[in-house]
Design a protein around this motif. Structure first.
Motif, PDB file in Angstrom:
ATOM      1  N   PHE A 144      -6.279   3.201   1.593  1.00 52.02           N
ATOM      2  CA  PHE A 144      -6.280   4.064   0.405  1.00 52.02           C
ATOM      3  C   PHE A 144      -4.903   4.081  -0.226  1.00 52.02           C
ATOM      4  O   PHE A 144      -4.748   4.033  -1.437  1.00 52.02           O
ATOM      5  N   LYS A 145      -3.897   4.151   0.626  1.00 49.62           N
ATOM      6  CA  LYS A 145      -2.526   4.245   0.137  1.00 49.62           C
ATOM      7  C   LYS A 145      -2.121   2.984  -0.624  1.00 49.62           C
ATOM      8  O   LYS A 145      -1.278   3.013  -1.499  1.00 49.62           O
ATOM      9  N   ASN A 146      -2.762   1.872  -0.264  1.00 51.60           N
ATOM     10  CA  ASN A 146      -2.435   0.626  -0.949  1.00 51.60           C
ATOM     11  C   ASN A 146      -2.858   0.637  -2.406  1.00 51.60           C
ATOM     12  O   ASN A 146      -2.446  -0.214  -3.181  1.00 51.60           O
ATOM     13  N   ILE A 147      -3.711   1.581  -2.781  1.00 49.98           N
ATOM     14  CA  ILE A 147      -4.104   1.684  -4.186  1.00 49.98           C
ATOM     15  C   ILE A 147      -3.034   2.413  -4.985  1.00 49.98           C
ATOM     16  O   ILE A 147      -2.660   1.999  -6.067  1.00 49.98           O
ATOM     17  N   VAL A 148      -2.521   3.487  -4.411  1.00 42.66           N
ATOM     18  CA  VAL A 148      -1.539   4.278  -5.169  1.00 42.66           C
ATOM     19  C   VAL A 148      -0.091   4.013  -4.761  1.00 42.66           C
ATOM     20  O   VAL A 148       0.833   4.431  -5.450  1.00 42.66           O
TER      21      VAL A 148
END
Lengths: 146, 113
Positions: B48-52
């Motif tokens: 998920f963090k790789n998106i933001v």
């Protein structure tokens, strides 16, 4: 079609949220750097005799940072033509300054008057697949003296 | 990582000596390493963090914990030799396999006054 829409949404979210987080992070970094300015950091000091130092302890600061979706995508475009990868520069810069700050804050809490012989270390801990977003661990370590 | 060197009364420095103290004996190189794999739950969060973008707290903690363990191993080795300080400590990190990282710490074990 659905894939394209998800892709565009991810790019949009990555761009706006990522940029928001980055500017927030930079604001916090700048504020903390100003706060901790009174403690000098040095990359030398291993060989000097330090008559004013009575105690020494090692301090480590580390952080794992990841790129957002937009930056990963624009970096893959940049890969085609080469040149400066501005989006990655800010990622590593953020990480390194954060790692230094963590080390420094720990040293200050211990009562250090300066932190000497600082070394940096960077490691890529992402998977080996090319399409995976990059995820970098940055660490800084040095000796605090008081 | 505040307690990195606290549980043991052994001095760790990145310097070539210990300030204010004299080295009376050298015991040579001591090292410690550990290899850690990623946690599935943390990996999903990282996805998920790789998106933001931004910091991956789970991984930061994981690697700090692992590094602490490698330092402890190095310290144990130094204590076995009879040292009371490890000087010139260095760290190295390498990813040995997809999703696993090796944390390596090494230094010179010495006895100080």
């Amino acid at each position: 079609m659905i894939e394209l829409i998800t892709f565009l949404i991810l790019i949009g979210v990555g761009y706006f949220v990522g940029q928001h987080f980055e500017s927030q992070h930079y604001a916090s970094i700048k504020a903390r750097e100003k706060q901790t300015l009174h403690i000098p950091l040095m990359t030398f000091g291993a060989k000097q005799t330090l008559p004013h130092a009575h105690e020494a302890q090692m301090f480590v600061g580390s952080v794992v940072v990841a790129n957002d979706y937009f930056k990963t995508f624009s970096a893959s475009l940049r890969n085609l033509v080469g040149g400066r990868m501005v989006v990655y520069e800010s990622l590593i810069d953020r990480g390194r300054r954060e790692a230094v700050l963590r080390m420094k804050e720990e040293a200050i809490a211990w009562g250090a008057s300066q932190v000497i012989n600082i070394r940096f270390e960077t490691a890529n801990i992402a998977g080996q697949q090319a399409n995976q977003a990059s995820c970098v661990e940055v660490m800084a370590y040095g000796t605090g003296i008081r | 990582m505040t307690s990195l060197s606290r549980p043991v009364n052994l001095i760790l420095t990145t310097l070539e000596g210990v300030p204010g103290k004299e080295i009376i004996e050298h015991y040579g190189l001591v090292q410690g390493s550990t290899i850690r794999a990623k946690h599935v739950g943390k990996d999903i969060m990282a996805g998920f963090k790789n998106i933001v973008g931004g910091e991956l707290k789970g991984y930061t903690e994981l690697l700090q914990e692992a590094r602490k363990e490698s330092v402890e191993r190095m310290v144990k080795q130094a204590q076995l030799l009879g040292a009371n300080a490890v000087v010139n400590v260095r760290f190295a990190t390498s990813s040995v396999a997809p999703g696993a990282a090796e944390l390596f710490a090494y230094g010179t074990a010495v006895k100080v006054q």
